[in-house]
Design an enzyme around this catalytic site. Structure first.
Site, short mmCIF file in Angstrom:
data_model
loop_
_atom_site.label_atom_id
_atom_site.label_comp_id
_atom_site.label_asym_id
_atom_site.label_seq_id
_atom_site.Cartn_x
_atom_site.Cartn_y
_atom_site.Cartn_z
N GLU A 1 0.80 -1.22 0.00
CA GLU A 1 0.00 0.00 0.00
C GLU A 1 0.84 1.28 0.00
O GLU A 1 0.41 2.28 -0.58
CB GLU A 1 -0.93 0.01 1.23
CG GLU A 1 -2.02 -1.05 1.21
CD GLU A 1 -3.06 -0.79 0.14
OE1 GLU A 1 -3.23 0.39 -0.27
OE2 GLU A 1 -3.71 -1.75 -0.31
N SER B 1 -45.44 -33.83 36.94
CA SER B 1 -45.13 -34.16 38.33
C SER B 1 -43.98 -33.36 38.91
O SER B 1 -43.72 -33.44 40.12
CB SER B 1 -44.82 -35.66 38.45
OG SER B 1 -45.98 -36.42 38.19
#
Length: 769
Positions: free
Chosen positions: A95, A464
């Protein structure tokens, strides 16, 4: 001919003069801009020193390990020293080779680029330094004009005046876009390679450095060949600038693209993460949560969450196999989308133990080939014997099948096992009994297919598993575990007419102790207790346990004909091992802002439920459920545990809620449409194995085994006496009639006495008042 050549030379000369004039104008404009830059500060750069990009809100577990995040832009901010030299060199080589020397721009790069644009008739050559790219990303648009380029240069110079090269690189490295919603190299390393910055290899660093130029065009996911060429160009640039040797460059260029894509940072605990997100947005606002980079320290434990995920999915798979092959597989040729089918994406990370959807590529009489994300797998004829079908009968090309990942290898091959996505759902919640901290949460089979959280949003009948609230009320009002209740035919007159409950086995055991009635989950004794206590009393005790859902004042609630959510029900049970104190469930320990300032600190909140004596007696009774009752499948854990099974009518819901001295866990299994799970698919058969598998992982992590707190001494002595006197099964020569004659009847009133006298059992003592 000469005239034609002369004419061409004249046109070329005029074009050159025109080009030089434009370049000279550009340079002159730049020089004028420089004068302006150095004489007046540009307002846009004044706050850059305190600038922080939009960043992730990060979620940490109870060990400080990251497991989730929220963000509009997926970004993790890193410091300059965290960027390895290999990445720094890769970025600068491709770059901006002269980044450390120039003042923010390079004249000759701009001249060459301008000349190229003039010759091509386009405006494609950027010639931007790294500082100019930063200026454009922060302050300017992406338009390609010379006026924007001039502003870019002016801003770049201003940035260079105020910041060091290290600061500029750090800003750039955290801001740059790398495709797929990923910003910054730190996030790029995690997303593409599943690594921290410091662990990047040369070829991985080069791949990241290759992306800023055109992240969509060079994506290694979408365009692997173009990405490979661009990566190798970066490696060549590093070699040409002397950053790496020719040998290192050659080795790196010969390396394939090996991705480990982490597409979903919230995949470990998506239902938990969603609960946290909703809370945070309600308290802090959407913008703060998704942009400000909060740090959220949660109660979750990553290891326990993974164990919970595996336990639930393994349990649902076992249920599917018990019922044989019933699926009608969707097929990609019918237009079923990847999202709708839940099929593993090609970029998705696959791990051993995962359950995923895969696409069938080919099938023969002996084998079938599958695509599982980015992996390939096969299944043989022996792998499908459980379906009672051959491969051609079972599968067609394009079918979307459900598989368990048995293993994966770096060569992108996987071993899988065919399963059936039966549609049955499961949920699990694990809570620290002392603090209420939620350690694991599973809200369903697959968050991608259904965001509905069955741990917190679903209301299902509890069967239950509701009975402990009834027995707690009885014990708290003076009953003892060895007191008797008659398990026999009974009809109760209610406002809606006669009610005649039945036991699961359709049998009656006569006079039995409360301990035995709860352990074996006998229905008729539970209803009798509820009637004698009064249904409003039972509901009142349920409220003490933190049950806030509506409970209708009808006798059938004694058998669990009431709808609760799993989190609330599980939290209620945590009062038993915690000596009658319930810690309110919570997800978050603390929240800080990005800079570490404390925004919120949460401490355990507790509520008194029942006294220590009652809690310890109930714990011993629920321990009996595991040792000798319906929960006996959990007895093999070798750790002290207790709990209660739950099964509803027609087997539509299966539950097990249980606990150790330190952790309470609840499991629910059922279909969203409330279809039957099948005959005898009880809580003990469906939910308990999931609970057991999870606790087998969780309990050793809680430290050495420790027993529950002891029951009161007077009861301990009475239990010892009763063991000698009231256990016909263990005492030769003692008949059941002789043992039953020593039982005391339970609770107040003449009805209890009449029940036992009608059974032919001599009643001792007078009724309890």
């Amino acid at each position: 001919m000469r005239t034609l050549q002369h004419s061409r030379r004249r046109r070329s000369f005029r074009l050159a003069i025109f080009s030089l004039s434009l370049v000279a104008s550009a340079i002159a404009g730049a020089l004028i801009g420089l004068i302006i830059v150095y004489s007046v500060d540009l307002p846009q750069t004044h706050d850059l020193g305190s600038y922080r990009p939009i960043s992730n809100t990060v979620l940490y577990d109870d060990q400080g390990r990251e497991f989730g995040s929220f963000a509009l832009q997926r970004r993790t901010i890193a410091k300059y020293e965290e960027y390895p030299k290999v990445l720094y060199d890769a970025v600068l080589s491709i770059e901006d080779k002269n980044f450390e020397k120039h003042p923010g721009f390079e004249v000759w790069r701009m001249v060459v680029a301008a000349g190229h644009d003039l010759r091509s008739g386009a405006n494609n050559q950027g010639a931007s330094t790294l500082t100019m790219q930063l200026a454009r990303n922060l302050f300017l648009s992406a338009e390609r004009t010379y006026s924007r380029k001039v502003r870019e240069i002016m801003l770049a110079i201003q940035i260079e005046r105020h910041f060091t090269k290290a600061q500029i690189f750090t800003l750039y490295a955290n801001q740059i876009y790398l495709g797929h919603g990923v910003y910054g190299f730190a996030t790029g390393a995690e997303y593409y390679f599943g690594k921290a910055l410091k662990d990047l290899t040369l070829q991985e660093a080069a791949m990241l450095a290759a992306l800023p130029k055109a992240p969509n065009d060079y994506s290694p996911i979408r365009s692997p060949q173009r990405a490979l060429r661009r990566r190798n160009l970066v490696i060549d640039a590093m070699a040409s600038t002397g950053k790496i040797s020719a040998a290192d460059a050659a080795a790196a260029k010969n390396s394939p693209l090996l991705l480990q894509v982490h597409d979903d940072p919230n995949s470990l605990a998506p239902y938990f993460v969603e609960e946290v997100r909703q809370y945070l947005e309600k308290r802090y606002g959407t913008e703060q949560v998704h942009e400000a980079g909060l740090r959220v320290y949660t109660t979750l434990n990553k290891d326990l969450q993974k164990a919970a995920n595996n336990a639930v999915l393994d349990g649902l798979a076992a249920y599917g196999r018990r019922h044989g092959w019933r699926a009608r597989l969707p097929n990609s040729s019918t237009g079923t989308s990847t999202e709708d089918s839940g099929i593993a994406d090609r970029n998705e990370t696959i791990e051993t133990g995962d359950y995923v959807h895969a696409e069938l590529i080919s099938v023969s009489s002996t084998s079938a080939s599958l695509r599982v994300g980015q992996y390939k797998a096969s299944i043989g004829g022996n792998d499908v014997l459980w379906t009672s079908r051959t491969l051609p009968q079972l599968l067609s090309v394009g079918d979307i099948v459900y598989v368990k990942i048995l293993s994966v290898d770096p060569g992108l091959a996987a071993r899988v096992r065919l399963e059936e996505d039966s549609g049955v759902q499961g949920a699990l919640v694990a809570i620290d009994s002392t603090t209420g901290a939620v350690k694991a949460m599973v809200g369903g089979r697959d968050f991608k297919q259904s965001k509905f959280n069955r741990a917190t949003q679903a209301l299902r009948q509890v069967g239950s598993s509701f009975k402990p609230y009834i027995y707690t009320a009885a014990i708290d009002q003076g009953a003892r575990p060895e007191d008797a209740v008659l398990d026999g035919p009974a009809t109760f007159i209610t406002s809606s007419g006669p009610y005649s409950p039945h036991n699961y086995d359709e049998k009656f055991e006569g006079p039995i102790t409360l301990m035995h009635a709860l352990a074996e989950s006998r229905n008729i004794p539970a209803v009798k207790l509820a009637q004698r206590l009064g249904i409003k009393t039972v509901i009142g005790y349920a409220r003490r346990f933190g049950i806030n859902e509506r409970i209708p004042p009808y006798l059938p609630i004694a058998l669990g004909a009431v709808e609760l959510n799993l989190l609330e029900h599980t939290s209620a049970f945590s009062a038993f091992p915690n000596d009658g104190v319930r810690a309110v469930p919570h997800y978050i320990v603390k929240v800080t802002d990005y800079d570490g300032r404390l925004l919120e600190q949460n401490y355990p909140s507790v509520q008194d439920v029942v006294g220590e004596r009652t809690a310890r007696i109930m714990t011993s009774m629920l321990r009996e459920v595991v040792l000798h009752g319906t929960g006996v499948a959990a007895a093999g854990l070798k750790y002290p545990v207790a709990g209660k099974t739950g099964t509803t009518n027609n087997f539509t819901d299966a539950w097990f809620v249980g606990f150790s001295p330190s952790i309470t866990c609840g499991v629910w299994v059922g279909f969203d449409a409330k279809n039957t799970l099948g005959n005898k698919e009880t809580g003990a058969r469906v939910a308990l194995p999931i609970w057991r598998d999870f606790m087998a992982i969780a309990l050793p992590r809680q430290g050495p085994p420790r027993d529950f707190a002891p029951i009161p001494e007077d009861l301990d002595r009475e239990f010892a006496r009763d063991e000698n006197e009231l256990s016909p099964a263990s005492k030769p020569g003692n008949s059941a009639q002789e043992a039953n004659s020593k039982l005391k009847y339970v609770l107040a009133g003449s009805q209890a006495k009449e029940d036992l006298e009608q059974s032919g059992v001599p009643v001792q003592g007078s009724p309890k008042q």
